[in-house]
Motif scaffolding. Structure first.
Motif, PDB file in Angstrom:
ATOM      1  N   GLN A  71       0.905  -1.154  -0.053  1.00 27.92           N
ATOM      2  CA  GLN A  71       0.001  -0.186   0.051  1.00 27.92           C
ATOM      3  C   GLN A  71       0.916   1.261  -0.146  1.00 27.92           C
ATOM      4  OE1 GLN A  71      -3.358  -0.210   2.847  1.00 27.92           O
ATOM      5  NE2 GLN A  71      -2.724  -2.250   3.193  1.00 27.92           N
ATOM      6  N   ILE A  72       0.265   2.314  -0.376  1.00 25.13           N
ATOM      7  CA  ILE A  72       1.079   3.562  -0.526  1.00 25.13           C
ATOM      8  C   ILE A  72       0.453   4.585   0.385  1.00 25.13           C
ATOM      9  CG2 ILE A  72       1.466   5.435  -2.175  1.00 25.13           C
ATOM     10  CD1 ILE A  72       1.362   3.342  -4.278  1.00 25.13           C
ATOM     11  N   LEU A  73       1.413   5.541   1.044  1.00 24.60           N
ATOM     12  CA  LEU A  73       1.131   6.635   1.902  1.00 24.60           C
ATOM     13  C   LEU A  73       1.581   7.886   1.087  1.00 24.60           C
ATOM     14  CD1 LEU A  73      -0.244   7.995   4.204  1.00 24.60           C
ATOM     15  CD2 LEU A  73       1.705   7.794   5.633  1.00 24.60           C
ATOM     16  N   LEU A  74       0.862   8.699   0.312  1.00 25.08           N
ATOM     17  CA  LEU A  74       1.255   9.852  -0.291  1.00 25.08           C
ATOM     18  C   LEU A  74       1.269  10.985   0.304  1.00 25.08           C
ATOM     19  CD1 LEU A  74       2.183  10.657  -3.225  1.00 25.08           C
ATOM     20  CD2 LEU A  74      -0.433  11.117  -3.606  1.00 25.08           C
ATOM     21  N   ALA A  75       2.435  11.734   0.602  1.00 25.48           N
ATOM     22  CA  ALA A  75       2.508  12.982   1.449  1.00 25.48           C
ATOM     23  C   ALA A  75       2.290  14.031   0.230  1.00 25.48           C
ATOM     24  CB  ALA A  75       3.953  13.136   1.900  1.00 25.48           C
ATOM     25  N   HIS A  76       1.284  15.085   0.734  1.00 26.26           N
ATOM     26  CA  HIS A  76       1.028  16.113  -0.142  1.00 26.26           C
ATOM     27  C   HIS A  76       0.876  17.226   0.644  1.00 26.26           C
ATOM     28  CE1 HIS A  76      -0.946  17.995  -3.387  1.00 26.26           C
ATOM     29  NE2 HIS A  76      -1.671  18.713  -2.627  1.00 26.26           N
ATOM     30  N   ARG A  77       1.358  18.301  -0.028  1.00 26.83           N
ATOM     31  CA  ARG A  77       1.387  19.652   0.796  1.00 26.83           C
ATOM     32  C   ARG A  77       0.383  20.476   0.009  1.00 26.83           C
ATOM     33  NH1 ARG A  77       7.658  21.612   1.472  1.00 26.83           N
ATOM     34  NH2 ARG A  77       8.116  20.195   3.166  1.00 26.83           N
ATOM     35  N   PRO A  78      -0.570  21.034   0.735  1.00 33.80           N
ATOM     36  CA  PRO A  78      -2.013  21.565   0.006  1.00 33.80           C
ATOM     37  C   PRO A  78      -1.409  22.906  -0.955  1.00 33.80           C
ATOM     38  CG  PRO A  78      -2.524  21.134   2.183  1.00 33.80           C
ATOM     39  CD  PRO A  78      -1.202  20.757   2.063  1.00 33.80           C
ATOM     40  N   ASN A  79       0.104  23.592  -0.512  1.00 31.93           N
ATOM     41  CA  ASN A  79       0.056  24.832  -1.264  1.00 31.93           C
ATOM     42  C   ASN A  79       0.629  24.631  -2.714  1.00 31.93           C
ATOM     43  OD1 ASN A  79       2.441  23.675   0.474  1.00 31.93           O
ATOM     44  ND2 ASN A  79       3.708  24.831  -1.069  1.00 31.93           N
ATOM     45  N   VAL A  80       0.954  23.338  -3.045  1.00 37.01           N
ATOM     46  CA  VAL A  80       1.513  22.999  -4.299  1.00 37.01           C
ATOM     47  C   VAL A  80       0.569  22.418  -5.467  1.00 37.01           C
ATOM     48  CG1 VAL A  80       3.562  22.145  -3.233  1.00 37.01           C
ATOM     49  CG2 VAL A  80       1.828  20.548  -3.891  1.00 37.01           C
ATOM     50  N   SER A  81      -0.953  22.782  -5.058  1.00 35.36           N
ATOM     51  CA  SER A  81      -1.722  22.336  -6.055  1.00 35.36           C
ATOM     52  C   SER A  81      -3.197  22.601  -5.732  1.00 35.36           C
ATOM     53  CB  SER A  81      -1.696  21.001  -6.805  1.00 35.36           C
ATOM     54  OG  SER A  81      -2.192  20.064  -5.943  1.00 35.36           O
ATOM     55  N   TYR A  82      -4.069  23.072  -6.633  1.00 33.23           N
ATOM     56  CA  TYR A  82      -5.360  23.452  -6.377  1.00 33.23           C
ATOM     57  C   TYR A  82      -6.145  22.222  -5.836  1.00 33.23           C
ATOM     58  CZ  TYR A  82      -8.863  26.907  -6.468  1.00 33.23           C
ATOM     59  OH  TYR A  82     -10.046  27.877  -6.096  1.00 33.23           O
ATOM     60  N   PRO A  83      -7.158  22.134  -4.879  1.00 36.50           N
ATOM     61  CA  PRO A  83      -7.807  20.910  -4.429  1.00 36.50           C
ATOM     62  C   PRO A  83      -8.484  20.099  -5.501  1.00 36.50           C
ATOM     63  CG  PRO A  83      -8.571  22.922  -3.572  1.00 36.50           C
ATOM     64  CD  PRO A  83      -7.452  23.242  -4.120  1.00 36.50           C
ATOM     65  N   THR A  84      -9.034  20.920  -6.649  1.00 39.35           N
ATOM     66  CA  THR A  84      -9.632  20.101  -7.557  1.00 39.35           C
ATOM     67  C   THR A  84      -8.768  19.252  -8.438  1.00 39.35           C
ATOM     68  OG1 THR A  84      -9.320  21.941  -8.930  1.00 39.35           O
ATOM     69  CG2 THR A  84     -11.568  21.803  -7.838  1.00 39.35           C
ATOM     70  N   PHE A  85      -7.498  19.676  -8.586  1.00 37.62           N
ATOM     71  CA  PHE A  85      -6.506  19.137  -9.284  1.00 37.62           C
ATOM     72  C   PHE A  85      -6.194  18.043  -8.386  1.00 37.62           C
ATOM     73  CE2 PHE A  85      -1.957  18.324 -10.269  1.00 37.62           C
ATOM     74  CZ  PHE A  85      -1.895  18.014 -11.581  1.00 37.62           C
ATOM     75  N   ALA A  86      -5.623  17.988  -7.174  1.00 34.60           N
ATOM     76  CA  ALA A  86      -5.093  17.339  -6.572  1.00 34.60           C
ATOM     77  C   ALA A  86      -6.078  15.891  -6.222  1.00 34.60           C
ATOM     78  CB  ALA A  86      -4.802  17.791  -5.141  1.00 34.60           C
ATOM     79  N   ALA A  87      -7.527  16.240  -5.898  1.00 41.81           N
ATOM     80  CA  ALA A  87      -8.355  15.292  -5.930  1.00 41.81           C
ATOM     81  C   ALA A  87      -8.408  14.100  -7.075  1.00 41.81           C
ATOM     82  CB  ALA A  87      -9.832  15.667  -5.577  1.00 41.81           C
ATOM     83  N   LYS A  88      -8.383  14.798  -8.150  1.00 42.56           N
ATOM     84  CA  LYS A  88      -8.164  13.922  -9.350  1.00 42.56           C
ATOM     85  C   LYS A  88      -7.127  13.179  -9.255  1.00 42.56           C
ATOM     86  CE  LYS A  88      -8.793  17.299 -12.487  1.00 42.56           C
ATOM     87  NZ  LYS A  88      -8.820  18.016 -13.489  1.00 42.56           N
ATOM     88  N   THR A  89      -5.879  13.769  -9.047  1.00 39.82           N
ATOM     89  CA  THR A  89      -4.743  13.240  -8.929  1.00 39.82           C
ATOM     90  C   THR A  89      -4.538  11.948  -7.996  1.00 39.82           C
ATOM     91  OG1 THR A  89      -3.378  15.134  -9.587  1.00 39.82           O
ATOM     92  CG2 THR A  89      -2.164  13.184  -8.482  1.00 39.82           C
ATOM     93  N   PHE A  90      -5.209  12.118  -6.811  1.00 40.52           N
ATOM     94  CA  PHE A  90      -5.311  11.188  -5.945  1.00 40.52           C
ATOM     95  C   PHE A  90      -6.150   9.794  -6.465  1.00 40.52           C
ATOM     96  CE2 PHE A  90      -4.884  14.646  -2.782  1.00 40.52           C
ATOM     97  CZ  PHE A  90      -3.580  14.732  -2.749  1.00 40.52           C
TER      98      PHE A  90
END
Length: 386
Positions: A71-90
């Motif tokens: 399994q994967i735990l992916l670290a993400h900082r909110p300042n680096v992308s807009y949440p709409t984009f991030a949600a699709k990436t995830f």
């Protein structure tokens, strides 16, 4: 309750004790290290985030397409992308991995590190932003109809994603921190709350603070608790302690030779020293100043040598000693144990072979005994009622 083990998904072979010999992103090493975890009993690996470091999301996708179970735990900082984009990436990554993704949201405890990528908010503002960000991501993962959002930090209209996670209703959200603001945010929003390894009594206090924050936010459940350590193991206690002192010597030697281990993490003070801004690192240094050894096997000089940088307190001893120390944390309510050695590859193999089986066997024994007691109590109640 079941216990899980989290390792590290490094993309290069360097550590605090050893200079990197690979590229910053080495495909062969990344895959080799991940396979060492998958083949030796680990459940999950963390793709960490750092300014200037390889992007963890495509690195995680690279592994997800090549490994079947890990399994994967992916670290993400909110300042680096807009949440709409991030949600699709995830969501896309959860599809690639077949539902093996957890997202760890990092608020950022160091102004200098955040500013490297254009984030000039204050710490309190960052926590507020993270809470808003997580709520948006959760809603995107679960909403099949377009919706608008008009918040303090984000605004958009008529958004709906066309890609959704495999996991239903959504992947888990992970969060960490040791300040009251962190407890409030993570207690309200996290499925998993992450702590750095501290003495048992202080860990118990933090767990209660997280639970209290969850109750204050109106939650009826509580986040699962994860605690992270740097294990130093050897066949005998004497060899383990010799290895521990060699480890600190290696860290100090790299610092003396101009290594940037601490310098790159902290903004310099007026006197030229480097002190952590985040509460978690301050706590580690305070604990180290008060003493070197705590409880069964906790050792603080590794944290002191790195300036309290991240997960840095060690557990030192034989596999049996370290396993029993981990079980002490399990007894506090910790069911995700994070561990990362200083020789990333070989330590992952050794820990998986010699420590994880002991912990799993003892947890299974304790759970079976607990179930037996519960069944006995049930029969006694039935007999009493009859």
């Amino acid at each position: 309750m079941p216990v899980e083990f989290l390792g590290i998904a490094a993309t290069a072979d360097g550590s605090e004790t050893t200079a990197r010999t690979t590229a910053a992103f080495d495909r062969d090493y990344t895959l080799r290290l991940a396979r060492a975890h998958e083949d030796n009993g680990w459940d999950r690996v963390l793709f960490a985030y750092g300014a200037g470091s390889p992007d963890p999301a495509p690195a995680a996708a690279y592994l997800a397409g090549r490994l079947e179970r890990l399994q994967i735990l992916l670290a993400h900082r909110p300042n680096v992308s807009y949440p709409t984009f991030a949600a699709k990436t995830f969501a896309t990554l959860d599809q690639i991995s077949g539902g093996r993704l957890t997202v760890h949201f990092i608020t950022g405890g160091n102004d200098h590190e955040q500013q490297r990528e254009g984030d000039f908010l204050t710490k309190d503002q960052r926590y507020d932003r993270t809470r808003e960000y997580i709520r948006i991501v959760k809603k995107i993962w679960t909403s099949r109809e377009p919706f608008d959002h008009d918040g303090e930090y984000y605004r958009f209209q008529d958004f709906v994603s066309d890609v959704f996670p495999v996991q239903q209703p959504r992947p888990n959200v992970s969060f960490g921190g040791s300040s009251p603001a962190a407890y409030a945010a993570g207690g309200a929003e996290a499925d998993i709350y992450c702590l750095w390894g501290e003495p048992l009594d202080r860990t118990a206090e933090q767990i209660e603070a997280v639970k209290a924050a969850g109750r204050a936010a109106g939650r009826t459940d509580v986040p699962r608790i994860q605690v992270a350590f740097r294990p130093i193991i050897a066949p005998t206690e004497e060899l383990a302690w010799e290895k521990a002192y060699r480890t600190v010597d290696a860290i100090n030697a790299r610092k003396a030779n101009g290594d940037q281990l601490v310098r790159r993490r902290y903004q310099p003070a007026a006197d030229g020293s480097y002190r952590p801004e985040n509460t978690g690192s301050q706590r580690l240094l305070e604990i180290a100043k008060a003493g070197e050894r705590y409880d069964r096997a906790l050792w603080t000089p590794t944290a002191a040598a790195t300036g309290g940088a991240g997960n840095s307190n060690a557990l030192v001893g034989t596999p049996e000693t370290v396993a029993q120390a981990l079980l002490d944390y399990y007894d506090l309510g910790v069911d995700i144990l994070s561990a990362r050695g200083y020789d990333l590859l070989n330590d992952a193999i050794d820990f998986g072979r010699y420590v994880i089986p002991i912990v799993r066997e003892e947890v299974a024994r304790r759970d079976a005994a607990k179930a037996a007691r519960a069944e006995q109590d049930r029969h006694q109640l039935i007999a009493f009622q009859a």
